[in-house]
Design a protein around this motif. Sequence first.
Motif, PDB file in Angstrom:
ATOM      1  N   MET A   1       0.835  -1.251  -0.010  1.00 32.78           N
ATOM      2  CA  MET A   1      -0.124   0.022   0.016  1.00 32.78           C
ATOM      3  C   MET A   1       0.817   1.029  -0.035  1.00 32.78           C
ATOM      4  O   MET A   1       1.727   1.459   0.774  1.00 32.78           O
ATOM      5  N   PHE A   2       0.749   2.088  -1.219  1.00 32.38           N
ATOM      6  CA  PHE A   2       1.601   3.167  -0.971  1.00 32.38           C
ATOM      7  C   PHE A   2       1.015   4.199  -0.154  1.00 32.38           C
ATOM      8  O   PHE A   2      -0.125   4.417   0.073  1.00 32.38           O
ATOM      9  N   LYS A   3       1.889   5.080   0.637  1.00 31.99           N
ATOM     10  CA  LYS A   3       1.555   5.990   1.492  1.00 31.99           C
ATOM     11  C   LYS A   3       1.159   7.338   0.729  1.00 31.99           C
ATOM     12  O   LYS A   3       2.093   7.731  -0.187  1.00 31.99           O
ATOM     13  N   GLN A   4       0.090   7.670   1.079  1.00 38.07           N
ATOM     14  CA  GLN A   4      -0.438   8.942   0.191  1.00 38.07           C
ATOM     15  C   GLN A   4       0.589  10.244   0.513  1.00 38.07           C
ATOM     16  O   GLN A   4       0.947  10.407   1.616  1.00 38.07           O
ATOM     17  N   GLU A   5       1.172  11.076  -0.415  1.00 35.86           N
ATOM     18  CA  GLU A   5       1.754  12.327  -0.231  1.00 35.86           C
ATOM     19  C   GLU A   5       0.574  13.359   0.272  1.00 35.86           C
ATOM     20  O   GLU A   5       0.477  13.906  -0.436  1.00 35.86           O
TER      21      GLU A   5
ATOM     22  N   LEU B   1       1.152  11.086 -10.138  1.00 33.42           N
ATOM     23  CA  LEU B   1       1.313  12.289  -9.154  1.00 33.42           C
ATOM     24  C   LEU B   1       2.730  12.549  -8.909  1.00 33.42           C
ATOM     25  O   LEU B   1       3.274  13.551  -8.748  1.00 33.42           O
TER      26      LEU B   1
ATOM     27  N   TYR C   1       4.947  15.573  -9.568  1.00 35.30           N
ATOM     28  CA  TYR C   1       5.860  16.153  -8.337  1.00 35.30           C
ATOM     29  C   TYR C   1       7.210  16.636  -9.009  1.00 35.30           C
ATOM     30  O   TYR C   1       8.031  17.535  -8.659  1.00 35.30           O
TER      31      TYR C   1
ATOM     32  N   PRO D   1      -3.747   3.932   7.153  1.00 33.34           N
ATOM     33  CA  PRO D   1      -3.309   5.200   6.557  1.00 33.34           C
ATOM     34  C   PRO D   1      -4.472   5.112   5.215  1.00 33.34           C
ATOM     35  O   PRO D   1      -5.030   4.274   5.074  1.00 33.34           O
ATOM     36  N   PRO D   2      -4.707   6.383   4.848  1.00 38.24           N
ATOM     37  CA  PRO D   2      -5.888   6.515   3.655  1.00 38.24           C
ATOM     38  C   PRO D   2      -5.448   5.906   2.731  1.00 38.24           C
ATOM     39  O   PRO D   2      -4.221   5.437   2.090  1.00 38.24           O
ATOM     40  N   PRO D   3      -6.504   5.050   1.894  1.00 38.02           N
ATOM     41  CA  PRO D   3      -6.033   4.406   0.490  1.00 38.02           C
ATOM     42  C   PRO D   3      -5.737   5.319  -0.525  1.00 38.02           C
ATOM     43  O   PRO D   3      -6.062   6.313  -0.664  1.00 38.02           O
ATOM     44  N   VAL D   4      -4.682   4.711  -1.203  1.00 37.82           N
ATOM     45  CA  VAL D   4      -4.160   5.407  -2.447  1.00 37.82           C
ATOM     46  C   VAL D   4      -4.403   4.796  -3.732  1.00 37.82           C
ATOM     47  O   VAL D   4      -4.064   3.576  -3.638  1.00 37.82           O
TER      48      VAL D   4
ATOM     49  N   MET E   1      -0.991  18.934  -6.828  1.00 36.71           N
ATOM     50  CA  MET E   1      -2.190  18.596  -5.929  1.00 36.71           C
ATOM     51  C   MET E   1      -3.496  19.368  -6.569  1.00 36.71           C
ATOM     52  O   MET E   1      -4.601  18.866  -6.459  1.00 36.71           O
TER      53      MET E   1
ATOM     54  N   ASN F   1       5.177  17.274   2.465  1.00 33.12           N
ATOM     55  CA  ASN F   1       5.750  18.552   1.522  1.00 33.12           C
ATOM     56  C   ASN F   1       6.858  19.015   2.001  1.00 33.12           C
ATOM     57  O   ASN F   1       7.488  19.611   1.209  1.00 33.12           O
TER      58      ASN F   1
ATOM     59  N   MET G   1      -1.189   7.540  -8.060  1.00 37.80           N
ATOM     60  CA  MET G   1       0.055   7.877  -7.454  1.00 37.80           C
ATOM     61  C   MET G   1       1.456   8.023  -8.359  1.00 37.80           C
ATOM     62  O   MET G   1       1.979   8.945  -8.194  1.00 37.80           O
TER      63      MET G   1
END
Lengths: 163, 207
Positions: free
Chosen positions: A1-5, B59, B63, B48-51, A133, A10, B56
Amino acid sequence: MFKQEGQGNNWGDLASLGPTPAEDNRANTMVHLSSLLLKKYHGGYVVIRLALAGHKQANRPFYRVVAAYNKRARDGKYLEQLGTYDPLPNIHNEKLVSFNFDRIKYWIGCGAHPTMPVAKLLGLAGFFPLHPMTITEAERRRAQTELIATGTEEGLQERQKEA
Amino acid sequence: MFQVIGGRSVQVTRLLAPRSPVIVEAVRGRKSRTDPVAKSKEGRIKLPPPVDATEMVVLKERYTEYQMITRALRLEFKEEVLRKKYEEETGSLAEERARQEAEEHRALMAFNSQENLRILQVRMLRIQKETEDAERQQLEAVVQRQQQQQEFIKEKEKEVLKLQEDAKNFITLENLDQRIEEALDNPKNYNFAIDKEGRVVKQTTLQ
Protein backbone atom coordinates in the motif's frame (compact mmCIF):
# COMPACT_ATOMS: atom_id res chain seq x y z
CA MET A 1 0.00 0.00 0.00
CA PHE A 2 1.54 3.29 -1.04
CA LYS A 3 1.59 6.07 1.51
CA GLN A 4 -0.25 9.06 0.10
CA GLU A 5 1.83 12.22 -0.19
CA GLY A 6 -0.24 14.41 2.07
CA GLN A 7 0.74 17.61 3.76
CA GLY A 8 3.12 15.82 6.10
CA ASN A 9 5.60 15.01 3.39
CA ASN A 10 5.63 18.28 1.57
CA TRP A 11 8.20 19.77 3.86
CA GLY A 12 10.68 17.15 2.80
CA ASP A 13 9.83 17.72 -0.83
CA LEU A 14 10.16 21.45 -0.58
CA ALA A 15 13.40 21.11 1.32
CA SER A 16 14.83 19.26 -1.64
CA LEU A 17 13.58 21.95 -4.01
CA GLY A 18 16.38 24.41 -3.53
CA PRO A 19 19.83 24.42 -1.95
CA THR A 20 20.36 23.06 1.59
CA PRO A 21 19.61 25.21 4.64
CA ALA A 22 23.34 25.78 5.19
CA GLU A 23 23.66 27.42 1.81
CA ASP A 24 20.45 29.25 2.43
CA ASN A 25 21.81 30.65 5.65
CA ARG A 26 24.92 31.77 3.87
CA ALA A 27 22.77 33.27 1.17
CA ASN A 28 20.65 34.83 3.90
CA THR A 29 23.59 36.40 5.65
CA MET A 30 25.12 37.36 2.32
CA VAL A 31 22.18 39.13 0.83
CA HIS A 32 19.72 40.03 3.55
CA LEU A 33 21.14 41.96 6.50
CA SER A 34 19.10 41.37 9.64
CA SER A 35 18.57 44.35 11.91
CA LEU A 36 19.26 44.34 15.63
CA LEU A 37 15.55 43.91 16.33
CA LEU A 38 15.35 40.61 14.40
CA LYS A 39 15.70 37.65 16.69
CA LYS A 40 18.69 35.45 15.95
CA TYR A 41 17.45 31.95 15.14
CA HIS A 42 19.87 29.06 15.21
CA GLY A 43 19.35 27.20 11.96
CA GLY A 44 16.16 29.13 11.21
CA TYR A 45 15.03 29.85 7.69
CA VAL A 46 12.59 32.17 6.00
CA VAL A 47 9.21 30.98 4.76
CA ILE A 48 6.55 32.58 2.62
CA ARG A 49 3.22 31.63 4.17
CA LEU A 50 -0.31 32.77 4.90
CA ALA A 51 -0.88 34.61 8.16
CA LEU A 52 -4.31 35.42 9.51
CA ALA A 53 -4.73 39.17 9.37
CA GLY A 54 -6.34 39.17 12.78
CA HIS A 55 -9.18 41.63 12.47
CA LYS A 56 -10.58 39.81 15.48
CA GLN A 57 -13.93 39.25 13.78
CA ALA A 58 -15.41 35.82 14.17
CA ASN A 59 -16.15 33.88 10.97
CA ARG A 60 -14.44 36.39 8.68
CA PRO A 61 -10.91 35.22 7.89
CA PHE A 62 -8.48 37.20 5.81
CA TYR A 63 -4.93 36.10 5.04
CA ARG A 64 -1.75 37.97 4.34
CA VAL A 65 1.00 36.42 2.22
CA VAL A 66 3.98 37.09 4.39
CA ALA A 67 7.74 36.40 4.52
CA ALA A 68 8.61 35.39 8.08
CA TYR A 69 11.07 33.26 10.01
CA ASN A 70 9.98 29.67 10.38
CA LYS A 71 9.92 29.66 14.18
CA ARG A 72 7.76 32.77 14.52
CA ALA A 73 4.11 32.57 15.45
CA ARG A 74 1.76 32.36 12.50
CA ASP A 75 0.38 35.84 13.11
CA GLY A 76 3.47 37.20 14.81
CA LYS A 77 6.13 39.57 13.61
CA TYR A 78 7.03 39.03 9.97
CA LEU A 79 9.83 40.31 7.80
CA GLU A 80 7.70 41.67 4.95
CA GLN A 81 4.17 41.42 3.62
CA LEU A 82 4.08 40.12 0.07
CA GLY A 83 0.36 40.01 -0.68
CA THR A 84 -3.12 39.14 0.48
CA TYR A 85 -5.64 36.35 0.10
CA ASP A 86 -9.35 36.59 0.84
CA PRO A 87 -10.79 33.08 1.20
CA LEU A 88 -14.45 34.15 1.10
CA PRO A 89 -15.86 34.87 -2.39
CA ASN A 90 -17.22 38.35 -3.05
CA ILE A 91 -20.38 39.52 -4.79
CA HIS A 92 -19.13 38.40 -8.20
CA ASN A 93 -18.12 35.01 -6.79
CA GLU A 94 -14.40 35.80 -6.91
CA LYS A 95 -11.73 35.12 -4.33
CA LEU A 96 -9.29 38.03 -4.46
CA VAL A 97 -5.55 37.45 -4.25
CA SER A 98 -2.71 39.94 -4.59
CA PHE A 99 1.06 39.40 -4.90
CA ASN A 100 4.15 41.57 -4.90
CA PHE A 101 6.10 39.56 -7.46
CA ASP A 102 9.23 41.67 -7.30
CA ARG A 103 9.70 41.12 -3.60
CA ILE A 104 8.64 37.46 -3.85
CA LYS A 105 11.43 36.97 -6.38
CA TYR A 106 13.86 38.63 -4.00
CA TRP A 107 12.89 36.49 -1.06
CA ILE A 108 12.98 33.24 -3.03
CA GLY A 109 16.36 34.33 -4.31
CA CYS A 110 17.44 34.83 -0.67
CA GLY A 111 16.35 31.25 0.05
CA ALA A 112 12.77 31.42 1.33
CA HIS A 113 10.46 28.41 1.07
CA PRO A 114 6.80 28.88 0.17
CA THR A 115 4.25 26.73 1.97
CA MET A 116 1.81 24.52 0.08
CA PRO A 117 -1.15 26.92 -0.02
CA VAL A 118 1.10 29.75 -1.11
CA ALA A 119 2.65 27.51 -3.77
CA LYS A 120 -0.81 26.55 -4.98
CA LEU A 121 -1.91 30.16 -5.19
CA LEU A 122 1.24 31.13 -7.04
CA GLY A 123 0.68 28.24 -9.42
CA LEU A 124 -2.84 29.42 -10.13
CA ALA A 125 -1.52 32.93 -10.61
CA GLY A 126 0.96 31.70 -13.21
CA PHE A 127 4.09 32.76 -11.39
CA PHE A 128 4.98 29.15 -10.50
CA PRO A 129 4.09 26.03 -12.46
CA LEU A 130 0.68 24.60 -11.55
CA HIS A 131 0.90 22.59 -8.33
CA PRO A 132 0.37 18.80 -8.82
CA MET A 133 -2.18 18.66 -6.01
CA THR A 134 -4.30 21.32 -7.73
CA ILE A 135 -4.46 19.15 -10.83
CA THR A 136 -5.14 15.94 -8.93
CA GLU A 137 -7.80 17.54 -6.77
CA ALA A 138 -9.49 18.95 -9.86
CA GLU A 139 -9.39 15.50 -11.49
CA ARG A 140 -10.84 13.87 -8.40
CA ARG A 141 -13.62 16.41 -8.21
CA ARG A 142 -14.39 15.91 -11.87
CA ALA A 143 -14.51 12.13 -11.34
CA GLN A 144 -16.86 12.63 -8.41
CA THR A 145 -19.20 14.85 -10.37
CA GLU A 146 -19.21 12.41 -13.25
CA LEU A 147 -19.98 9.60 -10.86
CA ILE A 148 -22.86 11.55 -9.37
CA ALA A 149 -24.09 12.47 -12.84
CA THR A 150 -23.94 8.86 -14.08
CA GLY A 151 -25.47 7.70 -10.82
CA THR A 152 -28.40 10.09 -11.19
CA GLU A 153 -28.76 9.13 -14.83
CA GLU A 154 -28.84 5.46 -13.93
CA GLY A 155 -31.25 6.17 -11.10
CA LEU A 156 -33.51 8.07 -13.49
CA GLN A 157 -33.27 5.28 -16.06
CA GLU A 158 -34.10 2.68 -13.40
CA ARG A 159 -37.10 4.64 -12.19
CA GLN A 160 -38.27 5.05 -15.77
CA LYS A 161 -37.89 1.30 -16.30
CA GLU A 162 -39.79 0.56 -13.11
CA ALA A 163 -42.48 3.03 -14.04
CA MET B 1 -3.61 17.37 30.15
CA PHE B 2 -5.21 20.59 29.06
CA GLN B 3 -3.16 23.62 28.18
CA VAL B 4 -4.27 27.23 28.29
CA ILE B 5 -3.32 29.06 25.12
CA GLY B 6 -0.63 31.64 25.64
CA GLY B 7 0.24 32.48 22.06
CA ARG B 8 -0.82 30.62 18.95
CA SER B 9 2.56 29.04 18.54
CA VAL B 10 1.70 25.33 18.83
CA GLN B 11 -0.12 23.29 16.24
CA VAL B 12 -3.05 21.89 18.29
CA THR B 13 -6.03 19.65 17.65
CA ARG B 14 -9.25 21.32 18.75
CA LEU B 15 -11.54 19.57 21.22
CA LEU B 16 -15.22 20.03 20.50
CA ALA B 17 -17.00 19.12 23.74
CA PRO B 18 -15.98 21.22 26.74
CA ARG B 19 -17.26 24.84 26.84
CA SER B 20 -15.23 26.70 29.43
CA PRO B 21 -14.90 30.47 29.76
CA VAL B 22 -11.11 30.25 29.37
CA ILE B 23 -10.02 29.00 25.94
CA VAL B 24 -8.64 25.55 26.68
CA GLU B 25 -7.25 23.29 23.98
CA ALA B 26 -5.97 19.73 24.09
CA VAL B 27 -2.50 18.88 22.93
CA ARG B 28 -2.11 15.85 20.74
CA GLY B 29 -1.90 12.72 22.91
CA ARG B 30 -4.56 13.32 25.52
CA LYS B 31 -4.14 9.93 27.20
CA SER B 32 -0.95 8.75 28.86
CA ARG B 33 0.72 5.41 28.19
CA THR B 34 -0.96 3.57 31.09
CA ASP B 35 -4.54 4.63 30.22
CA PRO B 36 -6.62 1.78 28.75
CA VAL B 37 -8.13 1.93 25.28
CA ALA B 38 -11.72 3.22 25.12
CA LYS B 39 -14.46 0.57 24.78
CA SER B 40 -15.71 1.97 21.50
CA LYS B 41 -12.24 1.74 19.99
CA GLU B 42 -11.31 -1.75 21.11
CA GLY B 43 -11.02 -3.63 17.81
CA ARG B 44 -9.90 -0.61 15.78
CA ILE B 45 -6.98 -0.91 13.42
CA LYS B 46 -5.74 2.45 12.24
CA LEU B 47 -4.78 2.38 8.56
CA PRO B 48 -3.39 5.15 6.38
CA PRO B 49 -5.82 6.56 3.81
CA PRO B 50 -6.16 4.40 0.67
CA VAL B 51 -4.09 5.38 -2.36
CA ASP B 52 -4.86 4.90 -6.04
CA ALA B 53 -1.79 3.33 -7.65
CA THR B 54 -2.16 4.91 -11.12
CA GLU B 55 -2.92 8.25 -9.58
CA MET B 56 0.16 7.86 -7.35
CA VAL B 57 2.42 7.21 -10.33
CA VAL B 58 1.03 10.16 -12.23
CA LEU B 59 1.30 12.28 -9.12
CA LYS B 60 4.94 11.30 -8.58
CA GLU B 61 5.78 12.27 -12.13
CA ARG B 62 4.02 15.57 -11.75
CA TYR B 63 5.85 16.22 -8.51
CA THR B 64 9.26 15.53 -9.98
CA GLU B 65 8.51 17.88 -12.84
CA TYR B 66 7.17 20.53 -10.47
CA GLN B 67 10.17 20.27 -8.19
CA MET B 68 12.58 20.51 -11.10
CA ILE B 69 10.86 23.63 -12.37
CA THR B 70 10.72 25.26 -8.95
CA ARG B 71 14.36 24.48 -8.30
CA ALA B 72 15.30 26.08 -11.61
CA LEU B 73 13.17 29.11 -10.75
CA ARG B 74 14.79 29.41 -7.37
CA LEU B 75 18.28 29.36 -8.86
CA GLU B 76 17.22 31.94 -11.43
CA PHE B 77 15.92 34.24 -8.76
CA LYS B 78 19.04 33.76 -6.68
CA GLU B 79 21.18 34.67 -9.66
CA GLU B 80 19.05 37.73 -10.32
CA VAL B 81 19.36 38.91 -6.72
CA LEU B 82 23.14 38.45 -6.78
CA ARG B 83 23.41 40.24 -10.08
CA LYS B 84 21.38 43.15 -8.79
CA LYS B 85 23.59 43.35 -5.72
CA TYR B 86 26.70 43.22 -7.90
CA GLU B 87 25.35 45.93 -10.17
CA GLU B 88 24.51 48.01 -7.15
CA GLU B 89 28.05 47.82 -5.83
CA THR B 90 30.34 47.51 -8.85
CA GLY B 91 28.22 48.40 -11.86
CA SER B 92 28.77 51.24 -14.29
CA LEU B 93 26.20 53.43 -12.58
CA ALA B 94 27.87 52.77 -9.26
CA GLU B 95 31.23 53.89 -10.63
CA GLU B 96 29.74 57.09 -11.99
CA ARG B 97 28.05 57.75 -8.73
CA ALA B 98 31.27 57.13 -6.83
CA ARG B 99 33.16 59.45 -9.18
CA GLN B 100 30.55 62.17 -8.80
CA GLU B 101 30.65 61.82 -5.05
CA ALA B 102 34.45 62.10 -5.03
CA GLU B 103 34.28 65.22 -7.18
CA GLU B 104 31.66 66.72 -4.95
CA HIS B 105 33.79 65.94 -1.95
CA ARG B 106 36.85 67.59 -3.48
CA ALA B 107 34.88 70.68 -4.44
CA LEU B 108 33.42 70.95 -0.99
CA MET B 109 36.81 70.54 0.64
CA ALA B 110 38.25 73.28 -1.60
CA PHE B 111 35.35 75.55 -0.75
CA ASN B 112 35.87 74.81 2.90
CA SER B 113 39.54 75.73 2.77
CA GLN B 114 38.69 78.95 0.93
CA GLU B 115 36.18 79.84 3.57
CA ASN B 116 38.72 79.08 6.26
CA LEU B 117 41.24 81.48 4.69
CA ARG B 118 38.70 84.22 4.35
CA ILE B 119 37.55 83.81 7.91
CA LEU B 120 41.17 83.81 8.98
CA GLN B 121 41.69 87.20 7.36
CA VAL B 122 38.62 88.58 9.03
CA ARG B 123 39.71 87.16 12.33
CA MET B 124 43.19 88.69 12.04
CA LEU B 125 41.70 92.11 11.38
CA ARG B 126 39.38 91.74 14.30
CA ILE B 127 42.18 90.71 16.62
CA GLN B 128 44.29 93.62 15.45
CA LYS B 129 41.50 96.03 16.11
CA GLU B 130 40.90 94.54 19.48
CA THR B 131 44.56 94.83 20.50
CA GLU B 132 44.65 98.43 19.33
CA ASP B 133 41.53 99.21 21.26
CA ALA B 134 42.94 97.58 24.34
CA GLU B 135 46.15 99.60 24.12
CA ARG B 136 44.26 102.82 23.60
CA GLN B 137 42.06 102.06 26.52
CA GLN B 138 45.06 101.34 28.67
CA LEU B 139 46.68 104.63 27.75
CA GLU B 140 43.47 106.45 28.39
CA ALA B 141 43.16 104.78 31.74
CA VAL B 142 46.67 105.81 32.67
CA VAL B 143 45.98 109.38 31.64
CA GLN B 144 42.75 109.39 33.53
CA ARG B 145 44.39 108.06 36.63
CA GLN B 146 47.02 110.78 36.42
CA GLN B 147 44.35 113.38 35.99
CA GLN B 148 42.47 112.08 38.94
CA GLN B 149 45.61 112.17 40.98
CA GLN B 150 46.20 115.74 39.95
CA GLU B 151 42.68 116.74 40.84
CA PHE B 152 42.97 115.04 44.17
CA ILE B 153 46.17 116.89 44.91
CA LYS B 154 44.51 120.17 43.96
CA GLU B 155 41.58 119.48 46.19
CA LYS B 156 43.82 118.70 49.04
CA GLU B 157 45.82 121.87 48.43
CA LYS B 158 42.67 123.90 48.42
CA GLU B 159 41.64 122.39 51.67
CA VAL B 160 45.02 123.10 53.16
CA LEU B 161 44.84 126.72 52.07
CA LYS B 162 41.35 127.04 53.42
CA LEU B 163 42.47 125.60 56.68
CA GLN B 164 45.40 127.97 56.78
CA GLU B 165 43.08 130.87 56.20
CA ASP B 166 40.74 129.67 58.87
CA ALA B 167 43.63 129.16 61.23
CA LYS B 168 44.09 132.92 61.32
CA ASN B 169 40.76 133.27 63.05
CA PHE B 170 41.26 130.48 65.55
CA ILE B 171 41.10 131.10 69.20
CA THR B 172 44.47 130.30 70.83
CA LEU B 173 45.62 130.55 74.39
CA GLU B 174 46.99 134.04 73.74
CA ASN B 175 43.85 135.29 72.05
CA LEU B 176 41.58 133.77 74.59
CA ASP B 177 41.21 136.76 76.88
CA GLN B 178 41.02 139.17 73.99
CA ARG B 179 38.34 137.21 72.24
CA ILE B 180 36.31 136.77 75.41
CA GLU B 181 36.32 140.49 75.98
CA GLU B 182 35.39 141.12 72.36
CA ALA B 183 32.54 138.66 72.60
CA LEU B 184 31.23 140.14 75.76
CA ASP B 185 31.52 143.62 74.32
CA ASN B 186 29.54 142.83 71.16
CA PRO B 187 26.45 140.87 71.97
CA LYS B 188 24.98 139.40 68.78
CA ASN B 189 21.30 138.83 68.45
CA TYR B 190 20.41 135.94 66.21
CA ASN B 191 16.68 136.08 66.76
CA PHE B 192 14.42 137.09 63.88
CA ALA B 193 10.88 136.58 62.75
CA ILE B 194 9.59 135.66 59.28
CA ASP B 195 6.09 135.41 57.92
CA LYS B 196 4.63 133.50 55.02
CA GLU B 197 5.27 136.26 52.51
CA GLY B 198 8.95 136.22 53.39
CA ARG B 199 9.22 139.46 55.29
CA VAL B 200 12.02 139.23 57.75
CA VAL B 201 11.86 141.11 60.99
CA LYS B 202 15.13 141.44 62.85
CA GLN B 203 13.95 143.71 65.59
CA THR B 204 13.08 141.64 68.58
CA THR B 205 13.05 142.06 72.34
CA LEU B 206 16.57 142.16 73.58
CA GLN B 207 17.65 140.08 76.47
